[in-house]
Design an enzyme around this catalytic site. Structure first.
Site, PDB file in Angstrom:
ATOM      1  N   ASP A   6      32.189  44.683  32.363  1.00 41.30           N
ATOM      2  CA  ASP A   6      32.737  44.661  33.154  1.00 41.30           C
ATOM      3  C   ASP A   6      34.518  44.561  33.796  1.00 41.30           C
ATOM      4  O   ASP A   6      34.287  45.261  32.151  1.00 41.30           O
ATOM      5  CB  ASP A   6      33.078  42.399  33.289  1.00 41.30           C
ATOM      6  N   SER A   7      34.989  43.982  34.208  1.00 44.40           N
ATOM      7  CA  SER A   7      36.268  45.334  34.131  1.00 44.40           C
ATOM      8  C   SER A   7      37.025  44.840  33.071  1.00 44.40           C
ATOM      9  O   SER A   7      37.805  45.147  32.935  1.00 44.40           O
ATOM     10  CB  SER A   7      37.057  45.429  35.861  1.00 44.40           C
ATOM     11  N   GLY A  39      38.949  45.655  41.382  1.00 38.57           N
ATOM     12  CA  GLY A  39      38.434  45.340  43.112  1.00 38.57           C
ATOM     13  C   GLY A  39      39.992  45.962  43.876  1.00 38.57           C
ATOM     14  O   GLY A  39      39.250  45.931  45.672  1.00 38.57           O
ATOM     15  N   CYS A  69      29.729  42.028  36.955  1.00 38.37           N
ATOM     16  CA  CYS A  69      30.733  42.357  38.213  1.00 38.37           C
ATOM     17  C   CYS A  69      30.222  42.539  39.224  1.00 38.37           C
ATOM     18  O   CYS A  69      29.560  43.646  39.624  1.00 38.37           O
ATOM     19  CB  CYS A  69      31.819  43.858  37.203  1.00 38.37           C
ATOM     20  N   ASN A  70      30.676  41.663  40.265  1.00 33.79           N
ATOM     21  CA  ASN A  70      30.417  42.420  41.774  1.00 33.79           C
ATOM     22  C   ASN A  70      30.948  43.418  41.927  1.00 33.79           C
ATOM     23  O   ASN A  70      30.340  44.115  43.272  1.00 33.79           O
ATOM     24  CB  ASN A  70      30.816  40.731  42.814  1.00 33.79           C
ATOM     25  N   THR A  71      32.292  43.354  42.373  1.00 30.25           N
ATOM     26  CA  THR A  71      32.899  44.894  42.777  1.00 30.25           C
ATOM     27  C   THR A  71      31.432  46.119  42.792  1.00 30.25           C
ATOM     28  O   THR A  71      31.402  46.666  42.983  1.00 30.25           O
ATOM     29  CB  THR A  71      34.122  45.480  41.531  1.00 30.25           C
ATOM     30  N   GLU A 148      42.823  36.592  34.369  1.00 33.09           N
ATOM     31  CA  GLU A 148      43.774  37.220  33.561  1.00 33.09           C
ATOM     32  C   GLU A 148      44.487  36.848  32.572  1.00 33.09           C
ATOM     33  O   GLU A 148      44.953  37.129  32.186  1.00 33.09           O
ATOM     34  CB  GLU A 148      43.769  39.154  33.908  1.00 33.09           C
ATOM     35  N   CYS A 180      32.827  37.124  42.952  1.00 32.06           N
ATOM     36  CA  CYS A 180      33.591  38.218  41.509  1.00 32.06           C
ATOM     37  C   CYS A 180      33.337  36.842  40.425  1.00 32.06           C
ATOM     38  O   CYS A 180      33.676  35.858  40.086  1.00 32.06           O
ATOM     39  CB  CYS A 180      35.140  38.002  41.869  1.00 32.06           C
ATOM     40  N   THR A 181      32.538  37.570  38.889  1.00 29.68           N
ATOM     41  CA  THR A 181      32.390  37.532  37.584  1.00 29.68           C
ATOM     42  C   THR A 181      33.311  35.736  37.506  1.00 29.68           C
ATOM     43  O   THR A 181      33.743  35.223  36.167  1.00 29.68           O
ATOM     44  CB  THR A 181      31.612  37.861  36.774  1.00 29.68           C
ATOM     45  N   HIS A 182      35.306  36.777  37.434  1.00 28.77           N
ATOM     46  CA  HIS A 182      36.278  36.172  37.162  1.00 28.77           C
ATOM     47  C   HIS A 182      36.394  34.520  37.455  1.00 28.77           C
ATOM     48  O   HIS A 182      36.912  33.799  37.496  1.00 28.77           O
ATOM     49  CB  HIS A 182      37.829  36.424  37.727  1.00 28.77           C
TER      50      HIS A 182
HETATM   51  N1  DGL Z   1      34.709  40.555  37.623  1.00 33.82           N
HETATM   52  C1  DGL Z   1      35.089  41.472  38.879  1.00 33.82           C
HETATM   53  C2  DGL Z   1      33.587  41.229  39.966  1.00 33.82           C
HETATM   54  O1  DGL Z   1      33.114  39.917  39.713  1.00 33.82           O
HETATM   55  C3  DGL Z   1      35.895  41.994  39.281  1.00 33.82           C
HETATM   56  C4  DGL Z   1      37.228  42.091  39.191  1.00 33.82           C
HETATM   57  C5  DGL Z   1      38.088  43.767  39.572  1.00 33.82           C
HETATM   58  O2  DGL Z   1      38.334  44.114  38.342  1.00 33.82           O
HETATM   59  O3  DGL Z   1      38.785  43.416  40.359  1.00 33.82           O
HETATM   60  O4  DGL Z   1      34.122  41.697  40.753  1.00 33.82           O
END
Ligand code: DGL
Length: 262
Positions: A6-7, A39, A69-71, A148, A180-182
């Protein structure tokens, strides 16, 4: 090893589901903390970072890769498949499948980063699965920095979540995809603000189920995965904040290893 990237911190929500639901398997996680967020970046940049991340995980012994990571899943999965001969899993498809199973009226909301929402991938996949569905998407660029920072319970976070979810509440969605996994780290606030009747979907368990099914059907690949319950976390930048949030996410002390990626 199962390689997960992931990012930054968000993918740890996925890694955590793997630890719980696919016990025994070795995991190598990479959080690209030096270059987060993804993102807000261009597709070219997200692709180039994701290829480097996959290459790093393979160099560490990963035999399958999970893009947590969805992005990166929405923009770079194709490029990774084209470049590397390795089974690849992403988080969009399981979230779409879970939302189709859960929804009663097919008024489905999606929240994600700007890049994920702009890619339109959720709407395309949901409509493929059910052409009568209505999909309402909202980009929530301020949520990743809040996560974060570890601002999980602050009043400011509640206010921002409420504002982002307002257009979806007006549409009376019955299912909301955390694209988004966050965002699972804000699930409590999101559930309260969207209302308890709305089913909130997090892709983590879905992607673990996909991998489990794949390994059952592909015992040869399963045989290549080491199973000593070894879990490594690499990051491209170590910060105190990341360490703190990682502990909260994984509910245990973590040792981070630093690598330089370029
Ligand atoms: N956790 C990431 C996602 O699922 C990206 C967050 C990011 O780096 O912008 O999209």
């Amino acid at each position: 090893m199962i390689g997960i990237f992931d990012s930054g911190i968000g993918g740890l929500t996925v890694a955590s589901a793997f630890r719980e639901k696919l016990q025994g398997y070795d995991i190598v996680y990479f959080g690209d903390t030096a270059r987060t967020p993804y993102g807000t970046k261009s597709p070219e940049t997200v692709i180039s970072y994701s290829l480097q991340n996959a290459e790093f995980l393979i160099s560490q012994g990963a035999k399958i890769i999970v893009i947590a990571c969805n992005t990166a899943s929405s923009i770079a999965a194709g490029a990774i498949v084209n470049k590397f001969d390795i089974p690849l899993f992403e988080v969009i498809t399981p979230a779409v499948n879970l939302s189709i199973q859960a929804s009663r009226n097919f008024q489905i909301g999606v929240i994600g980063t700007r890049a994920t929402i702009k890619s339109n991938i959720y709407e395309q996949k949901i409509l493929q699965a059910n052409p009568n569905a209505r999909v309402y998407s909202v980009a929530c660029p301020m949520l990743v920095p809040l996560v974060e920072e570890g601002w999980f319970k602050r009043p400011e976070t509640r206010m921002i979540v409420k504002k982002y979810l307002h257009p979806l509440k007006v549409r009376k969605i019955d299912t909301l995809i955390l694209g988004c996994t966050h965002y699972p780290l804000l699930k409590n606030i999101i559930q309260i603000k969207i209302g308890k009747r709305v089913k909130v979907i997090d892709s983590a368990e879905g992607v673990v189920e996909d991998v489990k099914r794949f390994l059952k059907n592909n015992p040869k690949v399963d045989g290549t995965l080491s199973k000593k319950e070894d879990h490594k976390i690499f990051v491209s930048d170590i910060t105190e904040q990341f360490e703190k949030t990682a502990k909260v996410t994984l509910k245990r002390n973590v040792t981070l290893e630093h690598i330089t990626i370029s």
